[in-house]
Design an enzyme around this catalytic site. Structure first.
Site, mmCIF file in Angstrom:
data_model
loop_
_atom_site.group_PDB
_atom_site.id
_atom_site.type_symbol
_atom_site.label_atom_id
_atom_site.label_comp_id
_atom_site.label_asym_id
_atom_site.label_seq_id
_atom_site.Cartn_x
_atom_site.Cartn_y
_atom_site.Cartn_z
ATOM 1 N N THR A 43 0.776 -0.998 0.129
ATOM 2 C CA THR A 43 -0.081 0.166 -0.202
ATOM 3 C C THR A 43 0.979 0.617 -0.009
ATOM 4 O O THR A 43 1.486 1.467 0.136
ATOM 5 C CB THR A 43 -1.135 0.155 1.336
ATOM 6 O OG1 THR A 43 -1.658 -1.032 0.957
ATOM 7 C CG2 THR A 43 -1.591 1.161 1.475
ATOM 8 N N THR A 94 -0.678 1.683 6.756
ATOM 9 C CA THR A 94 -0.466 0.566 6.347
ATOM 10 C C THR A 94 -0.316 -0.992 7.151
ATOM 11 O O THR A 94 -0.048 -0.905 7.362
ATOM 12 C CB THR A 94 0.309 -0.083 4.257
ATOM 13 O OG1 THR A 94 0.926 -0.938 4.160
ATOM 14 C CG2 THR A 94 2.246 0.678 5.881
ATOM 15 N N GLY A 95 -1.203 -1.339 6.496
ATOM 16 C CA GLY A 95 -1.324 -3.287 7.622
ATOM 17 C C GLY A 95 -2.436 -3.897 7.012
ATOM 18 O O GLY A 95 -2.908 -3.371 6.263
ATOM 19 N N GLY A 149 -5.618 -4.001 7.641
ATOM 20 C CA GLY A 149 -7.246 -3.412 7.319
ATOM 21 C C GLY A 149 -7.598 -3.180 9.104
ATOM 22 O O GLY A 149 -8.570 -2.381 9.275
ATOM 23 N N ARG A 208 -14.769 -6.488 -0.526
ATOM 24 C CA ARG A 208 -14.125 -6.361 1.216
ATOM 25 C C ARG A 208 -13.846 -4.198 1.170
ATOM 26 O O ARG A 208 -12.386 -4.311 -0.136
ATOM 27 C CB ARG A 208 -12.885 -6.827 1.094
ATOM 28 C CG ARG A 208 -12.399 -6.691 2.631
ATOM 29 C CD ARG A 208 -10.770 -6.084 1.992
ATOM 30 N NE ARG A 208 -9.901 -5.801 3.566
ATOM 31 C CZ ARG A 208 -9.094 -5.278 3.594
ATOM 32 N NH1 ARG A 208 -8.555 -4.655 2.570
ATOM 33 N NH2 ARG A 208 -7.946 -5.572 4.883
ATOM 34 N N GLY A 234 -11.212 -1.586 3.299
ATOM 35 C CA GLY A 234 -9.402 -1.520 4.057
ATOM 36 C C GLY A 234 -9.554 -0.698 4.750
ATOM 37 O O GLY A 234 -11.103 0.333 4.124
ATOM 38 N N ASP A 235 -8.823 -0.501 5.270
ATOM 39 C CA ASP A 235 -8.927 0.847 5.978
ATOM 40 C C ASP A 235 -8.306 2.217 5.254
ATOM 41 O O ASP A 235 -8.450 3.595 5.619
ATOM 42 C CB ASP A 235 -7.594 1.103 7.010
ATOM 43 C CG ASP A 235 -6.424 0.583 6.294
ATOM 44 O OD1 ASP A 235 -6.200 -0.340 6.042
ATOM 45 O OD2 ASP A 235 -5.636 1.367 7.055
HETATM 46 N N1 ASP Z 1 -4.334 -1.292 4.790
HETATM 47 C C1 ASP Z 1 -4.664 -2.542 3.465
HETATM 48 C C2 ASP Z 1 -5.239 -2.649 3.531
HETATM 49 O O1 ASP Z 1 -5.909 -3.603 4.611
HETATM 50 C C3 ASP Z 1 -3.334 -3.013 3.154
HETATM 51 C C4 ASP Z 1 -1.912 -2.504 3.259
HETATM 52 O O2 ASP Z 1 -1.332 -1.773 3.725
HETATM 53 O O3 ASP Z 1 -0.897 -2.903 2.824
HETATM 54 O O4 ASP Z 1 -6.357 -2.886 2.346
#
Ligand code: ASP
Length: 334
Positions: free
Chosen positions: A200, A251-252, A254, A228, A230-231
């Site tokens: 991301t 990032t992470g 979500g 779906r 995400g965050d």
């Molecule tokens: N945060 C993003 C999500 O969950 C994915 C990512 O940051 O790698 O969609």
């Protein structure tokens, strides 16, 4: 008279110093990024893309542009680069397509825009900006968001424009794992292995007027279910900006970032508890999220233009530039 002139000069000097303090911080995703997973060539190519993104965003700030334009310039470079999970190079959904999310927020007036689950908009961050500037809404989703971005004149592409071999391989691996697991346990569960999902992109900038802007763009998580979200497009979770406290792009994993309202929580600690941005981010990412298994990281900017980068994963693609310093890095120990 002399005292007044000296005072005026001093104030002028301070004003100039304040004007010159521009700053940009970017990320290209956090996750299990270890040295043995990347060849020297891959490492160099990723660092070059990070540097290109920093240069593009910083050039806007140096030219007197505002922080919103700076983060869009930086994020666009990363959306167009195949190394990152955003735009070209986005991960595949469970049915093997791409659905992209992005958001943007401006800290001077708390204006924000987001798109979720777009399939044909080449640069989702630009669609998020259009939602912020040219609609009465904060978030548009799915085909409506694509239609809106087309109406706003943004470039549209076929969904397979976002394809890359590396992401397809990742999808195949998760698909095989899922099938094996389903055969073994018959519980119908999909494999959502956080190890696969990084890439991301995001940027936070501080311009010569003291305005913070933050933005995030992603393909989401490999093998995510249809629809779906995400965050990344959720204001307060993956992105937040408020000149009174901080700007954040996350990032992470979500689902954790949404439930813990990560971006807003960090800024709230700064605003209401008087904590430094570094301390607030450490508390949320290294303690709160770590304790519950929420992996990921953030980049952030405080109201003086100081960048921070915090992650609880082995690595995070990242970089920053201020008038004094500039660096790009990948692993946790550099
Ligand atoms: N945060 C993003 C999500 O969950 C994915 C990512 O940051 O790698 O969609």
């Amino acid at each position: 008279m002399k005292i007044i002139t000296t005072l005026l000069c001093l104030l002028g000097g301070l004003a100039m110093a304040a004007e010159q303090q521009i700053s940009l911080v970017i990320h290209g995703g956090a996750g299990t990024i270890k040295r043995d997973q990347l060849s020297t060539e891959q490492e160099q190519a990723i660092k070059q893309s990070l540097q290109d993104a920093l240069n593009a965003g910083y050039a806007v700030l140096e030219g007197g542009g505002d922080s919103t334009q700076a983060i869009i310039a930086a994020i666009k470079v990363m959306e167009d680069a195949p190394h990152f999970n955003a735009g070209k190079g986005a991960v595949y959904t469970k049915p093997g397509k791409h659905e992209l999310d992005a958001s943007i927020m401006r800290g001077s007036d708390l204006q924000a825009g987001a798109v979720a689950g777009v399939s044909f908009t080449k640069n989702p961050i630009m669609a998020a900006e259009q939602v912020m500037l040219n609609s009465p809404h904060v978030m548009l989703a799915g085909s409506g968001a694509d239609t809106f971005s087309k109406l706003r004149g943004l470039e549209q592409v076929e969904n397979n424009y976002f394809d890359t071999e590396a992401r397809f391989k990742a999808w195949q691996e998760v698909d095989a794992k899922t099938r094996a697991k389903q055969a073994e346990t018959a519980d119908g569960q999909d494999v959502l292995d956080a190890e696969f999902k990084f890439g991301t992109v995001g940027a936070v900038a501080f311009d010569q007027h003291g305005t913070i802007a933050a933005g995030t763009s992603t393909g989401g998580m490999t093998y995510k279910a249809w629809g779906r979200i995400g965050d990344s497009p959720v204001i307060g979770a993956g992105t937040y900006a408020d000149n009174r406290s901080c700007g954040i792009s996350a990032t992470g994993h979500g689902e954790f970032f949404i439930r813990y309202a990560v971006a807003h929580d960090i800024c709230a600690r700064v605003r209401y508890q008087g904590k430094s941005l570094q301390q607030a981010a450490d508390e949320v990412i290294m303690q709160e999220l770590n304790e519950v298994g929420g992996s990921g990281g953030i980049i952030g900017m405080d109201p003086q233009g100081n960048p921070v980068m915090v992650f609880n994963t082995p690595g995070m693609y990242r970089g920053y530039r201020t008038p004094e310093k500039s660096a790009v890095a990948i692993y946790g120990d550099e």
